[in-house]
Design a protein around this motif. Structure first.
Motif, PDB file in Angstrom:
ATOM      1  N   GLU A  84       0.445  -1.649  -0.069  1.00 33.64           N
ATOM      2  CA  GLU A  84      -0.219   0.489   0.138  1.00 33.64           C
ATOM      3  C   GLU A  84       0.629   1.346   0.166  1.00 33.64           C
ATOM      4  O   GLU A  84       2.041   1.289   0.077  1.00 33.64           O
ATOM      5  N   TYR A  85       0.290   2.569  -0.015  1.00 32.81           N
ATOM      6  CA  TYR A  85       0.533   3.756  -0.477  1.00 32.81           C
ATOM      7  C   TYR A  85       0.215   5.176   0.697  1.00 32.81           C
ATOM      8  O   TYR A  85      -0.630   4.687   0.905  1.00 32.81           O
ATOM      9  N   LYS A  86       1.115   5.114   1.806  1.00 34.79           N
ATOM     10  CA  LYS A  86       0.871   6.573   2.256  1.00 34.79           C
ATOM     11  C   LYS A  86       1.625   8.042   2.273  1.00 34.79           C
ATOM     12  O   LYS A  86       2.594   8.230   0.987  1.00 34.79           O
ATOM     13  N   GLU A  87       0.354   9.079   1.856  1.00 31.13           N
ATOM     14  CA  GLU A  87       1.280  10.214   1.453  1.00 31.13           C
ATOM     15  C   GLU A  87       1.492  11.723   2.679  1.00 31.13           C
ATOM     16  O   GLU A  87       1.337  11.477   3.990  1.00 31.13           O
ATOM     17  N   ILE A  88       2.565  11.877   2.737  1.00 26.49           N
ATOM     18  CA  ILE A  88       3.431  12.905   3.976  1.00 26.49           C
ATOM     19  C   ILE A  88       3.345  14.271   3.044  1.00 26.49           C
ATOM     20  O   ILE A  88       4.027  14.148   2.068  1.00 26.49           O
TER      21      ILE A  88
END
Length: 332
Positions: free
Chosen positions: A142-146
């Motif tokens: 999965e991916y996460k945004e910062i």
């Protein structure tokens, strides 16, 4: 002056390479040692080439560049240079900030490599994508945004296509990730000659792709790869790892499994995409993945060749219930 035995074509006709004589307008063309008749078309990148009187005539559309990173440190640059680099660290895959004082740089893609298996080879575990002030981290499927404080606003979209997560940005950068160890980076033609990193400089010349961070031309992939590490604390890679020499008992299994790449299954692709580097990469990976996931390593390596075949318009059906099955219903 004297007779010479042999076969020649009558006056005005030409040998067609297949044992016949044809008029000049019907001369065949050669591509990757295969003969194509006059009027045949082939795809090269995004361009179409037509055989005319023995010569290829191609459209000259400007194509997106693709860099591929897969398995245990296999790289294929935007300009098509194929090499291996096994380093355990974070590395710049590609970025448009390349030492030019006036360029601010709009994106950067970092690959984090970790050991996979006990032989010391490494696989891409996580990918960081910096788009202006947004940082995306792709890890564990999965991916996460910062959000960061510095940088411009760059819009992006994400979507899932079959096995892949696709991230497309408004600045002409696209990243396609299989949520495991394969990543494709696509760049619009505007970036030609303006990028640097492990994916090369995208200037249509493969011979200068090994340009280090300091701008020097290298011939050794290890020196080139080491120059793009993110942290000076990581050790340099000093030797190429040969997992089949370290695990000889796995070698015959690896060669047997990977022989599918050179078999009849992929025959229609062999003349379009050279199978040898993909076969060697497959054997390397199948030997090295000895702590679980060995089937996944093998499947990733074969899928990388299948992907290149599809790009060259050679459709191959290589997955079976026994070899790397995919549950299409699930992904649909």
């Amino acid at each position: 002056t004297e007779c010479v035995s042999g076969c020649v074509c009558p006056e005005g006709l030409f040998d067609d390479g297949r044992g016949g004589c044809v008029e000049q307008k019907d001369c065949p063309c050669i591509h990757n040692n295969d003969l194509y008749s006059s009027g045949d078309k082939i795809k090269v990148d995004c361009n179409t080439c037509t055989c005319q009187k023995g010569v290829w005539k191609c459209t000259d559309d400007v194509c997106y560049g693709t860099c591929t990173i897969y398995g245990s440190g296999h790289y294929s640059t935007f300009d098509g240079k194929f090499y291996d680099f096994d380093g355990s660290c974070e590395y710049v895959a590609t970025q448009d900030f390349c030492g030019d004082k006036n360029s601010s740089g709009s994106f950067s893609i970092i690959t984090e490599n970790v050991p996979c298996g006990t032989t010391g080879v490494t696989c891409s575990k996580a990918i960081k994508m910096f788009l202006g002030k947004t940082e995306l981290k792709l890890e564990n499927k999965e991916y996460k945004e910062i959000q960061r404080d510095v940088g411009d606003d760059v819009q992006y979209w994400n979507r899932t296509v079959g096995l892949y997560l696709v991230i497309e940005a408004s600045n002409g950068v696209m990243l396609i990730w299989d949520k495991k160890t394969t990543v494709f980076i696509k760049l619009s033609p505007d970036y030609k000659g303006k990028v640097c990193g492990l994916c090369g400089n995208f200037d249509d010349k493969a011979n200068n792709d090994f340009t280090t961070r300091s701008g020097l031309q290298e011939t050794n992939p290890l020196d080139f790869g080491n120059s793009w590490k993110q942290s000076p604390m990581c050790p340099d890679v000093t030797q190429e790892i040969k997992p089949c020499d370290l695990k000889p008992h796995r070698k015959s299994w690896a060669e047997k499994e990977c022989s599918i790449i050179q078999s009849e299954v992929f025959k229609i692709c062999h003349s379009k995409v050279n199978p040898l580097p993909f076969y060697e990469a497959c054997v390397h990976d199948a030997c090295s993945c000895d702590s679980g996931g060995d089937c996944e390593c093998f499947c990733t390596a074969v899928a990388a060749y299948a992907q290149e075949c599809i790009k060259a318009e050679a459709c191959v059906f290589w997955r079976t219930p026994d070899i790397c099955p995919i549950f299409c219903d699930y992904y649909n």
